[in-house]
Design a protein around this motif. Structure first.
Motif, PDB file in Angstrom:
ATOM      1  N   ASP A   1       9.444   5.755   3.466  1.00 31.19           N
ATOM      2  CA  ASP A   1       8.209   5.352   4.125  1.00 31.19           C
ATOM      3  C   ASP A   1       7.836   3.969   3.605  1.00 31.19           C
ATOM      4  OD1 ASP A   1       4.831   6.740   4.196  1.00 31.19           O
ATOM      5  OD2 ASP A   1       5.777   5.169   5.373  1.00 31.19           O
ATOM      6  N   SER A   2       7.963   2.964   4.445  1.00 32.90           N
ATOM      7  CA  SER A   2       7.710   1.604   3.992  1.00 32.90           C
ATOM      8  C   SER A   2       6.235   1.266   3.922  1.00 32.90           C
ATOM      9  CB  SER A   2       8.423   0.614   4.914  1.00 32.90           C
ATOM     10  OG  SER A   2       7.894   0.724   6.222  1.00 32.90           O
ATOM     11  N   ASP A   3       5.370   2.163   4.375  1.00 31.07           N
ATOM     12  CA  ASP A   3       3.935   1.903   4.368  1.00 31.07           C
ATOM     13  C   ASP A   3       3.342   2.327   3.033  1.00 31.07           C
ATOM     14  OD1 ASP A   3       1.385   1.294   5.208  1.00 31.07           O
ATOM     15  OD2 ASP A   3       1.082   3.225   6.203  1.00 31.07           O
ATOM     16  N   SER A   4       2.898   1.360   2.223  1.00 31.60           N
ATOM     17  CA  SER A   4       2.280   1.694   0.939  1.00 31.60           C
ATOM     18  C   SER A   4       0.864   2.173   1.178  1.00 31.60           C
ATOM     19  CB  SER A   4       2.276   0.476   0.016  1.00 31.60           C
ATOM     20  OG  SER A   4       1.369  -0.485   0.496  1.00 31.60           O
ATOM     21  N   SER A   5       0.232   2.713   0.151  1.00 29.82           N
ATOM     22  CA  SER A   5      -1.119   3.239   0.292  1.00 29.82           C
ATOM     23  C   SER A   5      -2.118   2.151   0.628  1.00 29.82           C
ATOM     24  CB  SER A   5      -1.534   3.966  -0.991  1.00 29.82           C
ATOM     25  OG  SER A   5      -1.569   3.038  -2.062  1.00 29.82           O
ATOM     26  N   SER A   6      -1.842   0.935   0.238  1.00 32.06           N
ATOM     27  CA  SER A   6      -2.803  -0.131   0.500  1.00 32.06           C
ATOM     28  C   SER A   6      -2.439  -0.964   1.709  1.00 32.06           C
ATOM     29  CB  SER A   6      -2.902  -1.051  -0.716  1.00 32.06           C
ATOM     30  OG  SER A   6      -1.681  -1.735  -0.894  1.00 32.06           O
ATOM     31  N   GLY A   7      -1.188  -1.011   2.046  1.00 27.57           N
ATOM     32  CA  GLY A   7      -0.768  -1.856   3.143  1.00 27.57           C
ATOM     33  C   GLY A   7      -0.967  -3.330   2.829  1.00 27.57           C
ATOM     34  N   SER A   8      -0.988  -3.686   1.560  1.00 24.46           N
ATOM     35  CA  SER A   8      -1.393  -5.023   1.164  1.00 24.46           C
ATOM     36  C   SER A   8      -0.259  -5.958   0.807  1.00 24.46           C
ATOM     37  CB  SER A   8      -2.304  -4.920  -0.051  1.00 24.46           C
ATOM     38  OG  SER A   8      -1.571  -4.423  -1.155  1.00 24.46           O
ATOM     39  N   GLY A   9       0.894  -5.409   0.472  1.00 26.08           N
ATOM     40  CA  GLY A   9       1.946  -6.274  -0.030  1.00 26.08           C
ATOM     41  C   GLY A   9       1.829  -6.497  -1.522  1.00 26.08           C
ATOM     42  N   PHE A  10       0.858  -5.870  -2.185  1.00 29.61           N
ATOM     43  CA  PHE A  10       0.656  -6.004  -3.629  1.00 29.61           C
ATOM     44  C   PHE A  10       0.905  -4.667  -4.319  1.00 29.61           C
ATOM     45  CE2 PHE A  10      -2.171  -9.342  -1.894  1.00 29.61           C
ATOM     46  CZ  PHE A  10      -1.542 -10.433  -2.451  1.00 29.61           C
ATOM     47  N   GLY A  11       1.937  -3.933  -3.885  1.00 28.31           N
ATOM     48  CA  GLY A  11       2.244  -2.647  -4.491  1.00 28.31           C
ATOM     49  C   GLY A  11       1.163  -1.629  -4.184  1.00 28.31           C
ATOM     50  N   ASP A  12       0.710  -0.934  -5.228  1.00 28.89           N
ATOM     51  CA  ASP A  12      -0.298   0.098  -5.044  1.00 28.89           C
ATOM     52  C   ASP A  12      -1.724  -0.435  -5.102  1.00 28.89           C
ATOM     53  OD1 ASP A  12       1.602   2.064  -4.736  1.00 28.89           O
ATOM     54  OD2 ASP A  12       1.677   2.530  -6.865  1.00 28.89           O
ATOM     55  N   LEU A  13      -1.901  -1.729  -5.339  1.00 27.28           N
ATOM     56  CA  LEU A  13      -3.226  -2.324  -5.430  1.00 27.28           C
ATOM     57  C   LEU A  13      -3.833  -2.423  -4.030  1.00 27.28           C
ATOM     58  CD1 LEU A  13      -5.206  -3.525  -7.481  1.00 27.28           C
ATOM     59  CD2 LEU A  13      -4.199  -5.752  -7.009  1.00 27.28           C
ATOM     60  N   ASP A  14      -4.980  -1.805  -3.828  1.00 23.98           N
ATOM     61  CA  ASP A  14      -5.619  -1.771  -2.522  1.00 23.98           C
ATOM     62  C   ASP A  14      -6.418  -3.051  -2.291  1.00 23.98           C
ATOM     63  OD1 ASP A  14      -6.954  -1.243  -0.174  1.00 23.98           O
ATOM     64  OD2 ASP A  14      -7.575   0.768  -0.753  1.00 23.98           O
ATOM     65  N   THR A  15      -5.973  -3.867  -1.362  1.00 25.12           N
ATOM     66  CA  THR A  15      -6.659  -5.121  -1.046  1.00 25.12           C
ATOM     67  C   THR A  15      -7.276  -5.081   0.356  1.00 25.12           C
ATOM     68  OG1 THR A  15      -4.596  -6.118  -0.286  1.00 25.12           O
ATOM     69  CG2 THR A  15      -5.220  -6.498  -2.598  1.00 25.12           C
ATOM     70  N   GLU A  16      -7.595  -3.892   0.819  1.00 24.14           N
ATOM     71  CA  GLU A  16      -8.172  -3.718   2.157  1.00 24.14           C
ATOM     72  C   GLU A  16      -9.409  -4.577   2.375  1.00 24.14           C
ATOM     73  OE1 GLU A  16     -10.542  -0.239   4.658  1.00 24.14           O
ATOM     74  OE2 GLU A  16      -9.579   0.270   2.767  1.00 24.14           O
TER      75      GLU A  16
END
Length: 188
Positions: free
Chosen positions: A28-43
Motif C-alpha cells: 500500500d503506497s498510501d502512507s497515513s499522512s499522504g505527505s511524502g514525509f514518512g509517518d509525519l502528518d502534514t495535512e
C-alpha cells in the motif's frame, strides 16, 4: 500430470513474484499522512487550507471588534489562529484540528499574564505558500522528523512578520529556522 505441473509452475512463479514484490514494497503506497514525509502528518501544512482558515477566522467570532491576530500556527494536530483583544484582555483562538474534521472551533479565554502584550500579526504580509515552503524545508532538513510546528508572529522589536519552523527528530538534532515574510532565513 507433467503438463499440469508445467502449467502450475508457469502461472505460479509470476503470481508468487507479484505477491512477494507487493509485500516487500509495503503493498500500500498510501502512507497515513499522504505527505511524502514518512509517518509525519502534514495535512494542515497546506496553503489552500491556511488561506481558507484565515478568511474564515477573519469573519468569525474570533475577530470581534478590537481583537487582532497575533499568531498563526500549524502542526501535525491542527491549525490555530490566535487573536488578542486588549479591550477585554482576552485571548481568542480559532482552531481546526485533526480530531474534529467537521469544522472550526473558537475558544475565548481571559488573559492571565500581566505582561502579555503581543504585537499584531500583519496577516496581509503572510503568503501561505511561503509559510508552507518554510515548514516543508525545515522538515526536509531533519533526518528523521518526529514532530513539527510552523508559526507566524510579528517580531517583538520591529513588528515585521517572522515565520518560525521547529522540527524535532526525537534524538536531539532538532531543526529550528526563522525566516522573514519572503522565506529568507534570518536565524538558524
Amino acid at each position: 500430470m507433467i503438463t499440469a505441473l508445467v502449467v502450475a509452475t508457469v502461472i505460479g512463479v509470476p503470481v508468487t513474484i507479484g505477491v512477494v514484490g507487493a509485500a516487500t514494497s509495503g503493498g500500500d503506497s498510501d502512507s497515513s499522512s499522504g505527505s511524502g514525509f514518512g509517518d509525519l502528518d502534514t495535512e494542515f501544512l497546506d496553503d489552500g487550507l491556511i488561506t481558507t482558515a484565515i478568511e474564515e477566522a477573519e469573519s468569525s467570532a474570533a475577530a470581534v471588534k478590537g481583537a487582532t491576530p497575533v499568531e498563526l500556527s500549524v502542526d501535525e494536530y491542527g491549525l490555530t489562529i490566535t487573536y488578542y483583544d486588549p479591550n477585554r484582555d482576552q485571548v481568542r483562538t480559532f482552531e481546526k484540528d485533526a480530531y474534529d474534521p467537521a469544522g472550526y472551533q473558537v475558544q475565548v479565554e481571559d488573559n492571565y499574564f500581566e505582561d502579555y502584550r503581543p504585537r499584531p500579526l500583519p496577516l496581509e504580509d503572510l503568503d501561505p505558500a511561503v509559510f508552507v515552503e518554510v515548514g516543508e524545508g525545515a522538515i526536509e532538513e531533519s533526518e528523521e522528523p518526529y514532530s513539527y510546528q510552523v508559526s507566524a508572529k510579528a517580531d517583538l522589536d520591529s513588528g515585521e512578520l517572522r515565520i518560525r519552523a521547529d522540527v524535532s527528530d526525537g534524538g536531539g538534532d532538532d531543526v529550528v529556522e526563522v525566516t522573514d515574510a519572503d522565506g529568507d532565513v534570518v536565524e538558524r
